[in-house]
Design an enzyme around this catalytic site. Structure first.
Site, PDB file in Angstrom:
ATOM      1  N   GLU A   1       0.649  -1.277  -0.195  1.00 56.37           N
ATOM      2  CA  GLU A   1       0.278   0.004   0.211  1.00 56.37           C
ATOM      3  C   GLU A   1       0.837   1.149  -0.131  1.00 56.37           C
ATOM      4  O   GLU A   1       0.680   2.133  -0.702  1.00 56.37           O
ATOM      5  CB  GLU A   1      -0.808   0.215   1.091  1.00 56.37           C
ATOM      6  CG  GLU A   1      -1.697   0.761   0.841  1.00 56.37           C
ATOM      7  CD  GLU A   1      -1.579   2.386   1.509  1.00 56.37           C
ATOM      8  OE1 GLU A   1      -2.746   3.538   1.931  1.00 56.37           O
ATOM      9  OE2 GLU A   1      -0.733   2.659   2.379  1.00 56.37           O
TER      10      GLU A   1
ATOM     11  N   ASP B   1      -7.133   1.405   7.481  1.00 58.85           N
ATOM     12  CA  ASP B   1      -6.078   2.428   7.142  1.00 58.85           C
ATOM     13  C   ASP B   1      -6.254   3.221   8.977  1.00 58.85           C
ATOM     14  O   ASP B   1      -6.706   3.235   9.873  1.00 58.85           O
ATOM     15  CB  ASP B   1      -6.371   3.246   6.487  1.00 58.85           C
ATOM     16  CG  ASP B   1      -4.480   3.087   5.830  1.00 58.85           C
ATOM     17  OD1 ASP B   1      -4.579   2.793   6.898  1.00 58.85           O
ATOM     18  OD2 ASP B   1      -4.601   3.201   4.821  1.00 58.85           O
TER      19      ASP B   1
ATOM     20  N   HIS C   1       3.945   6.873  10.029  1.00 56.75           N
ATOM     21  CA  HIS C   1       5.274   6.642   9.425  1.00 56.75           C
ATOM     22  C   HIS C   1       6.369   7.270   9.487  1.00 56.75           C
ATOM     23  O   HIS C   1       7.238   8.014   9.532  1.00 56.75           O
ATOM     24  CB  HIS C   1       5.569   7.771   8.304  1.00 56.75           C
ATOM     25  CG  HIS C   1       4.465   7.242   7.450  1.00 56.75           C
ATOM     26  ND1 HIS C   1       3.949   7.764   6.126  1.00 56.75           N
ATOM     27  CD2 HIS C   1       3.341   6.531   7.272  1.00 56.75           C
ATOM     28  CE1 HIS C   1       3.087   7.342   4.966  1.00 56.75           C
ATOM     29  NE2 HIS C   1       2.498   5.902   5.556  1.00 56.75           N
TER      30      HIS C   1
END
Lengths: 359, 334, 345
Positions: free
Chosen positions: C202, C225, C313
């Site tokens: 993804e 998500d 992230h």
């Protein structure tokens, strides 16, 4: 015909996306003699088929292996004709604007003839010191055909492709240089594989494909060719960065003569990568590994997600001076890539192909 | 076509909320085709009731949606913060009037003390004419989408109004359908009209429609910005439809260029050639051509000025010429 | 199956785009007893099917996380690397990492601050100037231990934070994987074929979801998500995107999709009817698997809702177990509504 002559021939007819017909015709003349059948598809991809040998067909439906190299090149396109007959242009694909100034180019005329021109800009003795330190943007450049304006207007339509004008030359030690070796060397490697495979036992139907539109980003040719052929596995043959100085980044460049770079990363099915490495070792073919953490920058990116997914791999030929008129390769790398591709096809069995969905 | 456009530009239809404009198009094209249906994503598809599976129809598409302002926050002060959907021009937004699906009216305002050169949507808001967050209850909430409002007007030889991107394309397709119905031909190639969703954002609805319809050819009709610099070709209002040869994600295949040029010659339609520099322009042909094993797809551009504002401008003669060009593609003139 | 234990296991597990094997193995082991069919496809997605009713509902969560990949060596044995997925380069220096599937310890080093120019101290060190140090003394030793392509992961361990918050890496999107797993457990819908797709790749372009949706041909798809939560000092709505503890964040649009209007409205209506906290995701950029799914074949109505996570992230993120629980409930309500014919795609 020698491989240098083959490359020279393909380089001569190569052109930007939208004008790949001449390359497809040239492939028809070369690959066409080596395959069982061929066609061009809706968008202009060249699709040749070398069937499994009779023993292979005797084992049931042969797996389909697709190898793709792209037919299109980077280049320029005419946007307008200025008074005086000067042509303004824009870029198609990743043309390197650092070397456009003073370059000899060819413009496709309305009648199908190539017209020679020179890329010009404001002359150096009229530019200031500051201006000479900077590259002129593409919109400040023009192509000068050296013809009167009415003749230019009659000959050149807006939208005409413009290509580098340069011949393939043989250098020392089996190295050659010229325009658009990206990706004529990939097409040549597939040709080498076809010549070898005709004499080898093979259980797979082998699709030799020249794609359209690789340099424009969305990979329309690869996506639709892979949908149409619906292969069990697919290999993209393209070029990668050849190292040329001590300063070349070792993570992204490869020595000339070091053989094909086998991609590793998400765009490359691990079982295919392993088979390529194993086959290269077995056959004594030199190779290196190219780490590709995301987009491989090749047709494999689009082929991998075609239909319900296609296992893909990349084989890349080291090439110096990418996207210039003097791209340079080592012919041994082209041959080694073709031999490795042939070895892979020869080892692609139905069992192997079926195993690729088991993770 | 004026009346069609007057009607279509008055209907609310931002990207992702196209049902009202789809209903209007359905009503307008209904009399000229055998069947009208909508698909899972909201594309409206009009054409023959049935097509032989191997017939590979000609698909003509125009996107239904217009740009909009989607509310992302209702401030304590009652100001609505928003993100821009589709190609609305940020500098053109301040002081324009907007309306939402639930009928709330507003005006786009700019925060105090913002320099004209720093104008950005994040420094703008929608002013509902009420004070404080409580007063906005029932008028607007997060997720509401506002569109520019305005009446279609005739200005010189042009038509001016909001949402001509791409109701102008929709009107051209409806007119083509009307003319085809007026002159039926038994052996004519089947034509499917697709009015697509989310096309103001990217070629999305057109892609799934092309998968479903399996066309042999696809032509998209959309507005395109007039004007030009050295690295793009000149496109002007009133000089005829623009055949798109290259943009950020598309290059016209040879057969597409040749078919459009041949049709233009035969129908004696003057056309323009459009070449855009890297990174500029998108069009629905780029979505259609990727369907299945590939579709020959092209774009016929309607030159327009002031795109992304409430006063988008198209030339009437270009719309007429686009209709004649498409008819000549469908029924080659002898 | 305890959802917190599963989240802990999945968060501590490692998998970059194309390298999801460890995550896939955990999910396969946890879910095999609870589903009717479990299989993989050519790109590596793990698909679980439960039920065989006429309406096909696809649930999507991705298995991959962002990280680094070994791509070269210095003579002294330091590793050069490339980034895999959208990493925030500011968080790399001075970080402990795990190298390879054997998870050898390593660190990301840089020259001492004393040796830098004044100008450099306020600047982000570009990733290509950083090196990974595993203690190797030579290029040969480094290459033998970490050949080209070796994945490198953040070394963060999962742990509880205050209240119902938990801390760990890769909540984007292992928390979505847990939500799917939980939703599968209780699933019993006569009219549904429930298709849970744990997708690959993804983070580098919604790759696995394209393949999964093409193969599964769903009538409706929900992508779950982990989305960014910017409810931290100095950020005001709408830039906050989402807020921890306020329930699943339903997407209006992002850079890849404008979510299906009727699906989105129905999700909101269900949440309101059943008193489930929920919010809209305020950012309208980036992308989730829904953007790939809705364009497959003739089109799939699709919507994303996400568990808010601070610091996605990066090596460590924070999320709320309440938000996870409410996300699972909302999936269940939508499935039930579809099963009972209250909602038709």
């Amino acid at each position: 015909m020698s491989i240098t002559e083959t490359l020279a021939g393909l380089s001569r007819v190569a052109a930007i996306h939208g004008w790949e017909e001449a390359t497809a015709a040239a492939l028809g003349g070369w690959w066409g003699a080596l395959v069982d059948e061929w066609r061009t598809d809706t968008l202009g991809n060249f699709i040749g088929l070398l069937r499994a040998d009779s023993e292979g067909r005797g084992r049931g439906v042969p797996p389909r292996v697709l190898a793709a190299a792209h037919m299109d090149t980077v280049g320029l396109m005419v946007t307008r004709i200025e008074s005086g007959g000067f042509l303004r242009v824009t870029t198609v694909g990743g043309t390197d604007r650092r070397l456009l100034l003073g370059q000899e180019v060819e413009v496709l005329g309305a009648g199908g003839q190539w017209l020679t021109g020179i890329v010009g800009a404001k002359p150096p003795h009229l530019t200031t010191g500051e201006e000479r330190k900077k590259l002129p943007p593409v919109e400040d450049l023009f192509v000068d055909l050296g013809r009167p304006e009415p003749e230019v207007r009659a000959l050149v339509p807006v939208g005409a492709p413009v290509l580098y004008r340069s011949e393939v030359v043989a250098l020392r030690n089996g190295r050659v240089s010229g325009r658009y070796l990206d990706d004529t060397v990939g097409l040549a490697a597939i040709g080498v594989a076809l010549e070898e495979l005709r004499h080898r036992s093979r259980q797979a139907d082998f699709y030799a494909v020249g794609t359209v539109g690789e340099e424009v980003g969305r990979l329309p040719g690869a996506a639709t060719a892979a949908y149409g052929v619906h292969p069990d596995l697919a290999i993209a043959l393209d070029v990668t960065f050849g190292s040329f100085s001590e300063a070349s980044d070792p993570t992204s460049t490869f020595a000339l003569g070091s053989g094909p770079a086998i991609g590793i990363g998400p765009n490359c099915h691990p079982a295919l990568t392993d088979l390529l490495r194993e086959e290269a070792s077995r056959a004594g073919i030199p190779f290196s590994l190219e780490v590709l953490p995301a987009h491989s920058g090749t047709d494999a990116w689009a082929m991998q997600t075609a239909r319900g997914g296609v296992p893909t791999a990349t084989l890349s030929i080291p090439l110096r001076y990418m996207h210039t008129p003097v791209e340079l390769v080592d012919l041994e790398d082209v041959k080694a890539t073709g031999r490795l591709l042939a070895g892979l096809v020869a080892r692609a069995t139905r069992e192997f192909a079926e195993g690729l969905v088991r993770w | 076509m004026n009346e069609t456009l007057r009607r279509l530009t008055a209907v609310y239809g931002p990207s992702g909320r196209e049902s009202a404009v789809a209903a209007a198009v359905s009503e307008l094209i209904g009399p000229y085709v055998e069947a009208v249906r909508s698909d899972a994503l909201g594309n409206l598809i009009a054409g023959p009731a049935a097509i032989a599976p191997e017939a590979r129809p000609l698909m003509l598409s125009a996107h239904l949606d217009q740009g909009g302002l989607v509310v992302t926050e209702v401030g304590q002060d009652g100001r609505l913060r928003f993100s821009v959907i589709g190609g609305l021009s940020a500098v053109g937004l301040p002081s324009l009037r907007v309306a939402s699906a639930r009928g709330a009216n507003g005006v786009v305002g700019v925060d105090e003390g913002v320099d004209a050169k720093d104008l950005a949507p994040s420094k703008m808001f929608i002013d509902l004419g009420v004070a404080g967050r409580e007063a906005t209850a029932g008028l607007a909430d997060i997720g509401d989408v506002f569109c520019l409002t305005g009446e279609l007007a005739e200005v010189g030889e042009t038509l001016v109004g909001p949402a001509l991107d791409n109701r102008a394309g929709c009107a051209v397709l409806i007119e083509v359908a009307r003319r085809l119905a007026a002159e039926p031909h038994s052996d004519r190639q089947a034509v499917q009209f697709v009015f697509s969703v989310q096309g103001a954002v990217a070629p999305r609805g057109v892609r799934t429609a092309a998968y479903a319809l399996e066309p042999g050819w696809a032509l998209a009709v959309d507005v395109t910005a007039a004007g030009g610099s050295r690295n793009r070709s000149p496109v002007e209002l009133g000089k005829g439809p623009a055949i798109r040869v290259k943009d950020a994600s598309y290059v016209a295949p040879g057969p597409v260029r040749q078919r459009l040029e041949a049709a233009a010659r035969k129908a004696e339609v003057v056309t323009q050639t459009e070449v855009l520099p890297p990174g500029e322009g998108q069009n629905e042909a780029a979505g259609a051509e990727l369907a299945r094993a590939g579709v020959l797809a092209g774009m016929v551009g309607l030159p327009a000025r002031h795109l992304g504002t409430a006063s988008e401008m198209v030339h009437r003669s270009d719309l007429d010429a686009a209709v004649r060009l498409l008819l000549a593609v469908i029924d080659p003139v002898a | 199956m305890n959802p917190v234990h599963l989240l802990e296991e999945l968060s501590n597990a490692c998998g970059l785009p194309g390298d999801e094997g460890e995550v896939r193995a955990i999910l396969r082991r946890a879910l095999t007893p609870h589903v009717d069919e479990i299989f993989t496809d050519s790109i590596g997605n793990l698909i679980c099917r439960k039920g065989s009713g006429p309406v096909r509902l696809m649930l999507d969560a991705h298995m991959d996380e962002v990280g680094l990949v070994v791509a070269g060596y210095d003579a002294g044995g330091l590793l050069r690397f490339k980034e895999s997925g959208g990493i925030d380069a500011r968080v790399l220096p001075g970080r402990a990492v795990l190298v390879g599937r054997a998870k050898l310890p390593g660190v990301i080093g840089l020259e001492a601050v004393h040796l830098t120019d004044e100008d450099d101290r306020g600047r982000v060190v570009p990733a290509h100037r950083l090196r990974i140090d595993i203690g190797a003394r030579s290029r040969e030793e480094a290459e033998a231990v970490a050949p080209p392509g070796t994945p490198v992961y953040f070394a963060t361990r999962f742990s509880p934070a205050g209240g119902r918050l938990v801390r760990g890496k890769a909540f984007d999107d292992r928390i979505g994987c847990v939500a799917l797993a939980e939703a599968l457990l209780d699933a019993d819908y006569a009219n549904l074929t429930l298709l849970a797709a744990f997708t690959v790749q993804e983070e580098i372009g919604l790759r696995g979801a394209q393949v999964a949706a093409y193969n599964l041909e769903p009538h409706l798809a929900l992508a779950i998500d982990g989305t960014t939560a910017g409810d931290v000092p100095g950020i005001e709505p709408p830039q906050t995107c989402s807020h921890i503890g306020q329930g699943p964040a339903i997407s209006l649009m992002d850079g890849t999709i404008i979510t299906h209007e009727r699906v989105r409205d129905h999700l909101v209506a269900l949440a309101e009817r059943h008193g489930i906290p929920h919010q809209f995701r305020r950012l309208t950029t980036a992308g989730t698997d829904a953007g790939a799914i809705f364009l497959q074949r003739a089109g799939v109505p699709a919507c994303t809702f996400s568990v808010p996570c601070r610091y996605i992230h990066s090596p460590a993120s924070l999320a709320s177990l309440d938000d996870l629980e409410h996300t699972v409930r909302l999936i269940g309500l939508m499935a039930r509504s579809l099963d009972e014919g209250e909602f038709r795609p």
